[in-house]
Structure formats: structure tokens, C-alpha cells
Write a protein that holds these residues in place. Structure first.
Motif, PDB file in Angstrom:
ATOM      1  N   TYR A  55     -33.113  -8.875   6.082  1.00  0.00           N
ATOM      2  CA  TYR A  55     -33.342  -9.859   7.145  1.00  0.00           C
ATOM      3  C   TYR A  55     -33.534  -9.238   8.520  1.00  0.00           C
ATOM      4  O   TYR A  55     -34.003  -9.910   9.442  1.00  0.00           O
ATOM      5  CB  TYR A  55     -32.133 -10.823   7.206  1.00  0.00           C
ATOM      6  CG  TYR A  55     -30.789 -10.117   7.172  1.00  0.00           C
ATOM      7  CD1 TYR A  55     -30.197  -9.639   8.337  1.00  0.00           C
ATOM      8  CD2 TYR A  55     -30.114  -9.900   5.971  1.00  0.00           C
ATOM      9  CE1 TYR A  55     -28.973  -8.978   8.298  1.00  0.00           C
ATOM     10  CE2 TYR A  55     -28.901  -9.247   5.928  1.00  0.00           C
ATOM     11  CZ  TYR A  55     -28.332  -8.789   7.093  1.00  0.00           C
ATOM     12  OH  TYR A  55     -27.140  -8.125   7.047  1.00  0.00           O
ATOM     13  N   ALA A  94     -24.391  -1.787  17.379  1.00  0.00           N
ATOM     14  CA  ALA A  94     -25.497  -0.900  17.001  1.00  0.00           C
ATOM     15  C   ALA A  94     -25.883  -1.143  15.553  1.00  0.00           C
ATOM     16  O   ALA A  94     -25.144  -1.781  14.790  1.00  0.00           O
ATOM     17  CB  ALA A  94     -25.079   0.561  17.158  1.00  0.00           C
ATOM     18  N   ARG A 146     -19.808  -9.238  10.269  1.00  0.00           N
ATOM     19  CA  ARG A 146     -20.084 -10.509   9.596  1.00  0.00           C
ATOM     20  C   ARG A 146     -20.180 -10.296   8.086  1.00  0.00           C
ATOM     21  O   ARG A 146     -20.768  -9.303   7.657  1.00  0.00           O
ATOM     22  CB  ARG A 146     -21.404 -11.096  10.088  1.00  0.00           C
ATOM     23  CG  ARG A 146     -21.364 -11.607  11.521  1.00  0.00           C
ATOM     24  CD  ARG A 146     -22.683 -12.256  11.824  1.00  0.00           C
ATOM     25  NE  ARG A 146     -22.727 -12.854  13.140  1.00  0.00           N
ATOM     26  CZ  ARG A 146     -23.780 -13.541  13.589  1.00  0.00           C
ATOM     27  NH1 ARG A 146     -24.852 -13.695  12.819  1.00  0.00           N
ATOM     28  NH2 ARG A 146     -23.772 -14.067  14.790  1.00  0.00           N
ATOM     29  N   GLU A 148     -21.831 -12.407   6.407  1.00  0.00           N
ATOM     30  CA  GLU A 148     -23.203 -12.947   6.319  1.00  0.00           C
ATOM     31  C   GLU A 148     -23.336 -14.128   5.360  1.00  0.00           C
ATOM     32  O   GLU A 148     -23.917 -15.142   5.700  1.00  0.00           O
ATOM     33  CB  GLU A 148     -24.246 -11.866   5.945  1.00  0.00           C
ATOM     34  CG  GLU A 148     -24.130 -10.536   6.692  1.00  0.00           C
ATOM     35  CD  GLU A 148     -24.498 -10.587   8.182  1.00  0.00           C
ATOM     36  OE1 GLU A 148     -24.779 -11.670   8.689  1.00  0.00           O
ATOM     37  OE2 GLU A 148     -24.461  -9.527   8.832  1.00  0.00           O
ATOM     38  N   ARG A 169     -17.717  -6.147   2.248  1.00  0.00           N
ATOM     39  CA  ARG A 169     -17.310  -6.438   3.618  1.00  0.00           C
ATOM     40  C   ARG A 169     -15.955  -7.140   3.679  1.00  0.00           C
ATOM     41  O   ARG A 169     -15.235  -6.992   4.664  1.00  0.00           O
ATOM     42  CB  ARG A 169     -18.408  -7.228   4.328  1.00  0.00           C
ATOM     43  CG  ARG A 169     -19.633  -6.351   4.602  1.00  0.00           C
ATOM     44  CD  ARG A 169     -20.589  -6.939   5.599  1.00  0.00           C
ATOM     45  NE  ARG A 169     -21.528  -5.897   6.037  1.00  0.00           N
ATOM     46  CZ  ARG A 169     -22.299  -5.976   7.115  1.00  0.00           C
ATOM     47  NH1 ARG A 169     -22.267  -7.045   7.863  1.00  0.00           N
ATOM     48  NH2 ARG A 169     -23.105  -4.989   7.444  1.00  0.00           N
ATOM     49  N   PRO A 218     -28.137 -19.071  13.458  1.00  0.00           N
ATOM     50  CA  PRO A 218     -29.197 -19.370  12.499  1.00  0.00           C
ATOM     51  C   PRO A 218     -29.900 -18.093  12.064  1.00  0.00           C
ATOM     52  O   PRO A 218     -30.038 -17.155  12.865  1.00  0.00           O
ATOM     53  CB  PRO A 218     -30.156 -20.256  13.308  1.00  0.00           C
ATOM     54  CG  PRO A 218     -29.940 -19.830  14.727  1.00  0.00           C
ATOM     55  CD  PRO A 218     -28.489 -19.455  14.832  1.00  0.00           C
ATOM     56  N   ILE A 220     -33.092 -16.109  11.623  1.00  0.00           N
ATOM     57  CA  ILE A 220     -34.417 -16.193  12.266  1.00  0.00           C
ATOM     58  C   ILE A 220     -35.325 -15.174  11.582  1.00  0.00           C
ATOM     59  O   ILE A 220     -35.044 -13.966  11.621  1.00  0.00           O
ATOM     60  CB  ILE A 220     -34.315 -15.891  13.782  1.00  0.00           C
ATOM     61  CG1 ILE A 220     -33.336 -16.879  14.450  1.00  0.00           C
ATOM     62  CG2 ILE A 220     -35.700 -15.962  14.441  1.00  0.00           C
ATOM     63  CD1 ILE A 220     -33.078 -16.608  15.923  1.00  0.00           C
ATOM     64  N   ILE A 306     -33.652  -7.470  16.469  1.00  0.00           N
ATOM     65  CA  ILE A 306     -33.183  -7.834  15.125  1.00  0.00           C
ATOM     66  C   ILE A 306     -33.957  -9.044  14.607  1.00  0.00           C
ATOM     67  O   ILE A 306     -34.144  -9.223  13.423  1.00  0.00           O
ATOM     68  CB  ILE A 306     -31.651  -8.039  15.082  1.00  0.00           C
ATOM     69  CG1 ILE A 306     -31.176  -9.074  16.103  1.00  0.00           C
ATOM     70  CG2 ILE A 306     -30.946  -6.732  15.317  1.00  0.00           C
ATOM     71  CD1 ILE A 306     -29.659  -9.283  16.106  1.00  0.00           C
TER      72      ILE A 306
HETATM   73  N1  SAM Z   1     -25.057  -3.068  12.151  1.00  0.00           N
HETATM   74  C1  SAM Z   1     -23.988  -3.952  12.436  1.00  0.00           C
HETATM   75  C2  SAM Z   1     -23.740  -4.911  11.311  1.00  0.00           C
HETATM   76  O1  SAM Z   1     -24.526  -4.987  10.385  1.00  0.00           O
HETATM   77  O2  SAM Z   1     -22.702  -5.574  11.346  1.00  0.00           O
HETATM   78  C3  SAM Z   1     -24.158  -4.723  13.741  1.00  0.00           C
HETATM   79  C4  SAM Z   1     -25.548  -5.049  14.156  1.00  0.00           C
HETATM   80  S1  SAM Z   1     -26.309  -6.337  13.197  1.00  0.00           S
HETATM   81  C5  SAM Z   1     -27.926  -6.304  13.861  1.00  0.00           C
HETATM   82  C6  SAM Z   1     -25.547  -7.783  13.945  1.00  0.00           C
HETATM   83  C7  SAM Z   1     -25.839  -9.105  13.282  1.00  0.00           C
HETATM   84  O3  SAM Z   1     -27.162  -9.514  13.557  1.00  0.00           O
HETATM   85  C8  SAM Z   1     -25.738  -9.179  11.785  1.00  0.00           C
HETATM   86  O4  SAM Z   1     -24.411  -9.305  11.354  1.00  0.00           O
HETATM   87  C9  SAM Z   1     -26.609 -10.394  11.432  1.00  0.00           C
HETATM   88  O5  SAM Z   1     -25.828 -11.539  11.169  1.00  0.00           O
HETATM   89  C10 SAM Z   1     -27.449 -10.604  12.694  1.00  0.00           C
HETATM   90  N2  SAM Z   1     -28.872 -10.603  12.352  1.00  0.00           N
HETATM   91  C11 SAM Z   1     -29.616  -9.571  11.929  1.00  0.00           C
HETATM   92  N3  SAM Z   1     -30.873  -9.983  11.633  1.00  0.00           N
HETATM   93  C12 SAM Z   1     -30.918 -11.308  11.882  1.00  0.00           C
HETATM   94  C13 SAM Z   1     -31.914 -12.312  11.747  1.00  0.00           C
HETATM   95  N4  SAM Z   1     -33.130 -12.033  11.290  1.00  0.00           N
HETATM   96  N5  SAM Z   1     -31.600 -13.583  12.108  1.00  0.00           N
HETATM   97  C14 SAM Z   1     -30.378 -13.876  12.585  1.00  0.00           C
HETATM   98  N6  SAM Z   1     -29.385 -12.984  12.718  1.00  0.00           N
HETATM   99  C15 SAM Z   1     -29.651 -11.712  12.366  1.00  0.00           C
END
Ligand code: SAM
Length: 358
Positions: A55, A94, A146, A148, A169, A218, A220, A306
Motif C-alpha cells: 500500500y 521513517a 500500526r 494495520e 506486530r 483512510p 489512500i 506514502i
Molecule cells: N515504517 C513505519 C511503519 O511501517 O510503521 C512508519 C512509517 S509508515 C509510512 C506509517 C503509516 O503510514 C503506516 O502505518 C500506514 O498505516 C500509513 N500508510 C502507508 N501507506 C498508506 C496509504 N497508502 N494510505 C494510508 N495510509 C498509509
């Protein structure tokens, strides 16, 4: 509230019932965590990532991303901005970047703690146990991870493990608690393949795991990800598919507040992204009590993509801060003073005092 009641709320479209849900969540929020909105300054310290989450736009396999890792001095500048804006917490987030070395981050945590009174939250993915212990020892206060989705099959589909390693997790969340962190988790709403039943289970798990902060945003779609490309085919026209909508996200926020009255709930950037004019306010008036203004230097926040068109992407830290503070005040809410530690943890402190290894 039991699972069938949660399911009924998730499925209702009756506007009067929903008004009742928003009112109840807002009252529970006011009675338990008050009117203050605590601000956590978010620093996106690196978009380098070892993972290939289906995602996420910064997944390792997305070769179109220009990668960066901030220096310690750049992060210290952000910490000073947070102090200047009156925030009580700095969040260092990060990709799962193994170039962020254990000792380097421990030294940075100590430096932030020496210079400021900020609480430090880490959100760095599934790092090794010894690293989590070292960073807690250095002074990190909280960790966000998260889960998720609680649907294991769906999780495995969107979140492939690193070679030779399991991705559990829930086990890490338990361990973070033992090590002595305040623990944050959360979910995405509307992942292709996620059903109402899954979402009800997610909400019940928030209660079971006694988590201190729950982030609910949400899903995205990002066009450069497998899920972004295949999402519509996966979810198809299944009546069980949860929509990735603002309304559904707000329902989950409100139900979570009702079920876990003392926890911290952010009004997420993803919610502010899918409804730029009122998403943040809707989160705050339907159960949330935290905002995370972005402190990342502008040149980096654009490439910490992201998902597309992330709210605050075109601003600098001054602009993000001014906009968020004025919108909170316009709602008649106050800005929290101090760290905004988890009331949940304080209440439960006795339960964990013998398990800390730090
Ligand atoms: N790398 C760490 C992790 O995975 O926990 C922290 C950064 S990660 C980018 C933070 C959060 O961004 C994720 O837990 C996820 O829920 C959210 N995220 C990533 N891609 C997303 C998307 N396409 N839409 C919504 N939330 C997103």
C-alpha cells in the motif's frame, strides 16, 4: 459494546443515529481527556525503506522515489522548532531504514533530551528487539506501530515479511509495553479486501491490547504500488468491502473513543487529506484529541509520499503550525500544554511496573 453492536454502527447510514454517535463520542472525549488538543510535531526523518508493503508509496520496490535521510543537525533544528511552537512531543517517523543505526539514534535521542523537555515518539517500523531496548534506555518515551488490520491473511497479503523474519506486530506491541514505552498502534480503513467483520475485530482489539494511542486513517491508493494498481479488482463490488471513506474513518474514530475512553486518538493527516476543508475538524469533533503538525523541511516532505497529495505537503513548518493551531482554536478547543502523556498508562501503571526491563 459487543461485536454485533459495533457492526450495526459501522453499517448504519441513518443520519440521526450517526449524529447520536458523534455526540456520544464527543462527550466521552470531553469527560475523559478534556478539551485540550495536544500537538505532536512530526519529523519524517527518512524515506528509505527495506519493506515492500503493498500500500505504501515509499516501499523499497518503488524505484521512482528520490531517497533521503535527514542529518542529526537537521532533526535538531526540527526539535527546536517544536519547542518554539510550544509542542510537548517530537515524533520521529521513517520507512524501515536500517541505515538509521542503533547508536546514532541513541545519541540523537540523548541530544534532544539534553536540550529540550520534549517527549520523543519513534515510528520506525519493525526494528530489532535490542534496538527498541537501546532507544528506550536513551530516553525515547513512546513507539508507534500500526497493526494495520487484524485480518492475518489480509495483513500477509499487503505486508510481506523481510526474508527470514516473521512479521508479528502484535508480539512487538506487547514487547514495547514490557520495555516501558507508551504504545501507539492503529489501522487503515478501507484496505482492498477488508470487511466490516475485520474492522469490528480491529476495534475490539484496541480495547484488548490496552493501547495508549490509536491512529485511524483512510487507506489512500498510491498509483505506484501493487495495491494501488490492483485495488479496484480486489475489492470489486463485494458488499462486505469497507469503503475507504471519511465517513467510515470517522465512525471508527467515534467507536474507538467510546470503547477506549482514556486513550489518545489523533485526527490523522490521511483524514485531512481526503477532506481538506473539514477532515481534521471532523476527526477532532468525533473523538480525537491529538494533531500531528508536520515539521519536516519542505524539500523532504514532498518526497515522503506514502500516498498522493498528502495534506501539508506544500507548506513549511510555520504554515502547518499556524493553520492547525488556528483551526483548533476556531473549534473552541484549547491547545494542550506539556507532553500530553497517556492517561490510560497512568491508570494502568501498576499493572506494568514489574515488567519494565529498562
Ligand atoms: N515504517 C513505519 C511503519 O511501517 O510503521 C512508519 C512509517 S509508515 C509510512 C506509517 C503509516 O503510514 C503506516 O502505518 C500506514 O498505516 C500509513 N500508510 C502507508 N501507506 C498508506 C496509504 N497508502 N494510505 C494510508 N495510509 C498509509
Amino acid at each position: 459494546m459487543n461485536k454485533s453492536e459495533i457492526l450495526a454502527w459501522l453499517k448504519t447510514e441513518d443520519e440521526n443515529s450517526l449524529e447520536e454517535l458523534w455526540r456520544t463520542a464527543d462527550e466521552v472525549r470531553r469527560e475523559n481527556v478534556g478539551d485540550a488538543v495536544y500537538l505532536r510535531g512530526l519529523v519524517e526523518v527518512s524515506n528509505v525503506c527495506a519493506r515492500d508493503c503493498g500500500y505504501c508509496g515509499i516501499r523499497a520496490g518503488n524505484s521512482g522515489v528520490t531517497r533521503y535521510r535527514m542529518t542529526a543537525d537537521e532533526i535538531m533544528e526540527c526539535a527546536r522548532l517544536a519547542v518554539g511552537f510550544g509542542y510537548g512531543t517530537l515524533v520521529l517517523q521513517a520507512g524501515e531504514d536500517y541505515g538509521i543505526k542503533t547508536d546514532w539514534l541513541s545519541a540523537l535521542i540523548r541530544r534532544i533530551k539534553d536540550e529540550t523537555d520534549l517527549a520523543i515518539t519513534l515510528s520506525l517500523g519493525e526494528r530489532e528487539d535490542h534496538e527498541l531496548v537501546a532507544w528506550r534506555r536513551a530516553g525515547a518515551d513512546r513507539y508507534l506501530l500500526r497493526f494495520e488490520t487484524s485480518n492475518r491473511m489480509l495483513y500477509d497479503r499487503i505486508h510481506p515479511p523481510l526474508p527470514g523474519r516473521d512479521s508479528d506486530r502484535f508480539q512487538i506491541l506487547r514487547r514495547l509495553r514490557e520495555i516501558g514505552y507508551e504504545v501507539g498502534s492503529g489501522i487503515m480503513v478501507g484496505i482492498p479486501g477488508q470487511t466490516y467483520d475485520d474492522l469490528a475485530d480491529d476495534i475490539l482489539l484496541f480495547r484488548e491490547y490496552d493501547i495508549d494511542m490509536i491512529g485511524i486513517g483512510p487507506y489512500i491508493p498510491h498509483p505506484e504500488t501493487p495495491l494501488g494498481q490492483a485495488g479496484a479488482q480486489i475489492s470489486g463490488s463485494s458488499p462486505d468491502q469497507v469503503p475507504a471513506s471519511e465517513l467510515m474513518t470517522c465512525k471508527v474514530v467515534a467507536l474507538t473513543r467510546t470503547i477506549c475512553p482514556l486513550i489518545n486518538i489523533p485526527s490523522t493527516t490521511a483524514l485531512a487529506t481526503i477532506n481538506r476543508s473539514e477532515g481534521r475538524e471532523h476527526g477532532l469533533s468525533r473523538g480525537a484529541n491529538i494533531c500531528m503538525p508536520n515539521l519536516t523541511p519542505r524539500k523532504y516532505r514532498k518526497i515522503y509520499e506514502i500516498y498522493p497529495s498528502k495534506a501539508s505537503c506544500d507548506e513549511n513548518a510555520d504554515e502547518s503550525n499556524a493553520r492547525i493551531q488556528s483551526r483548533i482554536r476556531a473549534m473552541g478547543r484549547t491547545i494542550g500544554v506539556g507532553r500530553g502523556d497517556s492517561l490510560n498508562l497512568n491508570k494502568a501503571a501498576g499493572k506494568y511496573e514489574n515488567t519494565s526491563e529498562v
